[in-house]
Design a protein around this motif. Structure first.
Motif: not given
Length: 278
Positions: A231-259
């Protein structure tokens, strides 16, 4: 207090451009939102595991896409409040906070017929500068809050990791912090957002197990954008961008394993069980 190790997945229902603390709000075209498709991915996942979750819904999102909120409600998930505009609570006056709550309650009740009983502040923005916060929630009939994150820098590093009661002049309010992992440098944000995707999965499993051994709920928190890595991301300063979005890794596989590994329920059901046991 908690009779068994039942945990909770919570979703902050906001779009990719809902970022706190910006001096100037960017112009977002009306058709640029991606919240519906990402949320449907989550809803299908929860249905596959027969898991009910808590959605903290922005009032502005509920107004913009009432059918999405109705779909969440129809599938049996709890609809709680995330405020209206995604403004930080400590930037609001008590009057403005009341207005945000009212607008969100009106939107949610108009869609589901039910008044929300839970609240989560954008970016864990309940601080010493908001001494009126708990009284307002209790006065309006809320049963619980999940706004105090026991983290340094964002949140309150001295806050407890487990649910506790807050006594106000208008009744008792449960405070339910999100999951964090203790470490030598302080608590780490493994329960959601960028931390949930970045830290080793073994650390997340170990933390959930630790909450379970203490008979306390591990409260996970995700956003639709966490399962929308392209998905798209706003253009932000690096630290603000990382705090808001983090990495591009998909959380779905981890969430599926926990469920598939643990038992989950809504925050409302957690609170109901604590109240009936007291």
């Amino acid at each position: 207090m908690v009779k068994q190790a039942v945990h909770t997945v919570s979703i902050d229902l906001e779009d990719w451009f809902h970022v706190c603390g910006l001096k100037h709000q960017p112009h977002i075209p009306p058709d640029a939102g991606r919240i519906r498709q990402a949320t449907e991915v989550l809803l299908d996942l929860f249905e596959g595991f027969r898991v009910k979750t808590t959605f903290f819904v922005l009032g502005s999102v509920a107004e913009a896409d009432p059918e999405l909120v109705q779909s969440i409600h129809r599938r049996g998930h709890e609809i709680a409040s995330h405020g209206y505009s995604h403004r930080l609570v400590h930037e609001l006056s008590p009057e403005q906070f009341n207005e945000e709550l009212q607008k969100t309650e009106d939107a949610i009740m108009g869609i589901t017929g039910n008044r929300p009983v839970g609240f989560r502040a954008p970016q864990w923005s309940v601080t010493a500068h908001t001494p009126w916060f708990d009284e307002i929630l209790a006065q309006r009939g809320y049963l619980y809050d999940s706004s105090r994150n026991p983290l340094p820098f964002v949140g309150d590093r001295n806050a407890t990791r487990h649910p506790y009661r807050i006594q106000t002049a208008h009744g008792t309010l449960w405070e339910i912090p999100p999951m964090v992992s203790p470490s030598l440098v302080g608590n780490l944000p493994t329960g959601g957002g960028w931390g949930f995707r970045l830290f080793p999965f073994a650390m997340i499993i170990s933390t959930v197990e630790g909450y379970g051994r203490a008979d306390r709920p591990a409260v996970l928190y995700l956003h639709p954008r966490d399962v929308d890595p392209k998905g798209p991301r706003l253009k932000l300063p690096f630290l603000k961008r990382f705090a808001s979005y983090g990495t591009r890794r998909d959380a779905l596989p981890r969430l599926r394993r926990l469920l598939g590994r643990y038992t989950f329920t809504t925050l409302r059901e957690q609170v109901d069980s604590w109240q009936s046991a007291s």
